[in-house]
Design a protein around this motif. Structure first.
Motif, mmCIF file in Angstrom:
data_model
loop_
_atom_site.group_PDB
_atom_site.id
_atom_site.type_symbol
_atom_site.label_atom_id
_atom_site.label_comp_id
_atom_site.label_asym_id
_atom_site.label_seq_id
_atom_site.Cartn_x
_atom_site.Cartn_y
_atom_site.Cartn_z
ATOM 1 N N ASP A 273 0.757 -1.258 -0.126
ATOM 2 C CA ASP A 273 0.039 -0.056 -0.010
ATOM 3 C C ASP A 273 0.952 1.246 0.006
ATOM 4 O OD1 ASP A 273 -1.840 1.808 0.507
ATOM 5 O OD2 ASP A 273 -2.391 1.517 2.473
ATOM 6 N N ASN A 323 -1.656 -1.262 -4.262
ATOM 7 C CA ASN A 323 -2.128 0.046 -4.421
ATOM 8 C C ASN A 323 -0.979 0.967 -4.565
ATOM 9 O OD1 ASN A 323 -3.823 2.379 -4.319
ATOM 10 N ND2 ASN A 323 -3.640 2.618 -2.019
ATOM 11 N N ASP A 350 -5.652 6.346 -0.637
ATOM 12 C CA ASP A 350 -4.938 5.749 0.224
ATOM 13 C C ASP A 350 -6.009 4.891 1.171
ATOM 14 O OD1 ASP A 350 -2.984 4.504 1.866
ATOM 15 O OD2 ASP A 350 -2.372 6.583 3.045
ATOM 16 N N ALA A 351 -7.145 5.392 1.174
ATOM 17 C CA ALA A 351 -8.330 4.659 1.765
ATOM 18 C C ALA A 351 -8.847 3.550 0.957
ATOM 19 C CB ALA A 351 -9.438 5.491 2.512
ATOM 20 N N GLU A 352 -7.810 2.583 0.487
ATOM 21 C CA GLU A 352 -8.109 1.457 -0.307
ATOM 22 C C GLU A 352 -8.733 0.322 0.114
ATOM 23 O OE1 GLU A 352 -5.424 1.986 1.103
ATOM 24 O OE2 GLU A 352 -4.873 -0.338 1.553
#
Ligand code: BES
Ligand code: MN
Ligand code: ZN
Length: 495
Positions: A273, A323, A350-352
């Motif tokens: 991420d 990500n 980033d809120a994946e």
């Protein structure tokens, strides 16, 4: 490593190492006293002479004791009797295991489980023994070029129980503990691997290989084309920026009755991420290789169940992708359509985690699960709220939340309930789509859970945020194997 439960008594076979627990400022008792008698009072003299204080986790190995009942004795400190607890018992077990694995004994007699521990029955006293040895024996699969340390000599552990009536429970505890340790090791291995090795493809082939070695396990791997056909626009939006292909991994464990509704476990498998276009700070970014630990704990828990042939049906659903930023990556403000039809404005790439989980949760419906638990390193806010000691649990069902909290307490892999609520839900409003993927700084772990809540209508569901508990940072950096003990305990409790 072999574990065996046995009762005390004179006819017991000699051991290569007797492990004896000693509280601070207290005398020898029970089995320890019997062994001390055979050693001519040597242990008592050591305590009185001030050479062993009994501080929690302290160990003293006495080798070369001759022909008596024990060739060696390992004294282990249990701390003060006043603060004696589950936690201290487990600490003493871990120290014992670490010291034993370093000495030359091939076999040992552990007497600690024969003592009372507040709130811990014979089953758990034994289970923790097997878990502690698993923990102590675990080695990170390193890519270091130096020679690997020699494997420990210890091959058999005999566990003393207080009375005959405890034998059945203790044997079960040892069996379960060994399976939990093996499942945790799977989770730790996968999570500890670097992201250039542990890709979504790697996770998928690991799951396939694991399924081949257990009769009751099957896997199905979905590629991006199939995910597209299913309408998983939210999941796929996360993987746009990377060259690495995404995978949806479905592992079915059929240990229960045919046709019985399964429990669904849904895992976040972001193998790395970076944050995507909403790029993360470089400090500590390497730790985002652990962002697939939810997925790894789903696979680890299933491994444990398969080893135990547990009488339950479970389906594991792992959403695996990277990500990354890139020319085709999803941009802040982009709107995507999830498999459920709910549209999402991606305000922060980033809120994946929630973006992949929502589609995996929707996919889980086809298995008509009797309940769903998702597991994810979902938010930094969870770490701020609960630190490294408790996972967060959020649920739309009180008895499910309570069952998870109770399983966590029993297995010493604790979680703490946090709320859901419409008032938090409102933080996810978007001017352009049904839902925004972030809800601001306040209550970040809760708004993340509220996002998922939107996708589980009509299902009994719980969410475990393991961002603080899944791995350690600093010099002890590495995966912990949590929440495998919690998940397995929960699943064995016939939820
Ligand atoms: N994987 C992270 C969460 C995380 C942070 C796990 C720290 C372990 C340690 C997640 O994908 C993330 O980046 N979350 C953001 C959400 C925010 C943008 C709303 C976070 O927590 O900062
Ligand atoms: Mn993220
Ligand atoms: Zn993440």
């Amino acid at each position: 490593m072999e574990f065996q439960a046995e009762t005390g008594g004179k006819r017991r076979a000699r051991t290569e190492c007797a492990v004896i627990g000693v509280h601070e400022r207290s005398e020898l008792s029970g089995e320890a006293l019997a062994i001390d008698g055979a050693l001519g009072g040597r242990l008592g003299r050591i305590l009185r002479g001030g050479d062993f204080a009994g501080r929690l986790g302290e160990t003293l190995l006495l080798p070369d004791l001759g022909a008596g009942p024990a060739a060696r004795v390992l004294l282990v400190g249990l701390g003060s009797t006043k603060s004696w607890s589950r936690r201290h018992y487990r600490r003493a077990l871990l120290s014992s295991a670490q010291a034993l694995l370093k000495c030359g004994a091939r076999e040992a007699l552990v007497t600690l489980a024969a003592e009372q521990v507040p709130e811990v029955d014979a089953y758990y006293r034994a289970r923790y023994v097997a878990e502690a040895f698993g923990q102590a024996r675990y080695q990170i699969p390193t890519l270091k070029s130096t020679r690997k340390p020699a494997p420990p000599k210890l091959a058999a552990v005999r566990v003393l129980v207080a009375e005959r009536g405890d034998l059945v429970a203790a044997r079960r505890g040892l069996e379960h503990g060994a399976a939990i340790a093996a499942g945790s090791a799977v989770t730790r291995d996968l999570a500890n691997l670097p992201a250039n090795v542990c890709t979504p493809t790697y996770l998928a082939s690991f799951a396939t290989r694991m399924a081949r070695s257990h009769r009751k396990l099957t896997t199905r791997i979905l590629g991006e084309r199939e995910m597209k056909r299913l309408g998983m626009g939210s999941l796929l939006s996360v993987t746009e920026g990377t060259e690495e292909p995404a995978r949806l991994i479905v592992v079915e464990y059929r240990g229960g009755k045919a046709g019985e509704a399964p429990v669904a476990l849904v895992g976040k498998g972001v193998t790395f991420d970076t944050g995507g276009i909403s790029l993360k700070d470089p400090g500590g970014m390497d730790e985002m290789k652990f962002d697939m630990t939810g997925a790894a704990s789903v696979l680890g828990a299933i491994k444990s169940l398969a080893l135990l042939q547990a009488p339950i049906n479970v389906v594991g659903i792992v959403a695996a992708c990277e990500n990354m930023p890139g020319g085709r990556a999803t941009k802040p403000g982009d709107i995507v359509t999830s498999m459920s039809g709910i549209t999402i404005e991606v305000l922060n790439t980033d809120a994946e985690g929630r973006l992949i989980l929502c589609d995996a949760l929707t996919y889980s419906r086809r298995f008509k699960p009797r309940l769903v638990v998702d597991v994810a390193t979902l938010t930094g806010a969870c770490v701020v709220a609960l630190g490294a000691h408790n996972s967060a649990v959020m649920s739309n069902d009180d008895s499910l939340a309570e069952a998870l909290v109770a399983a966590g307490r029993r297995s010493a892999d604790t979680c703490w309930r946090m709320p859901l609520g419409e008032e938090y839900q409102e933080q996810l409003r978007s001017n352009f789509a049904d839902l925004a993927n972030i809800g601001g700084r306040d209550g970040g772990a809760i708004t993340a859970a509220c996002f998922l809540w939107k996708f589980v209508d009509g299902m009994k569901w719980a969410h475990l945020d393991i961002a603080g508990t899944a791995y350690q940072t600093g010099t002890a950096k590495g995966a912990t194997g949590r929440p495998v003990p919690l998940l397995v305990d929960f699943l064995l409790s016939n939820p």
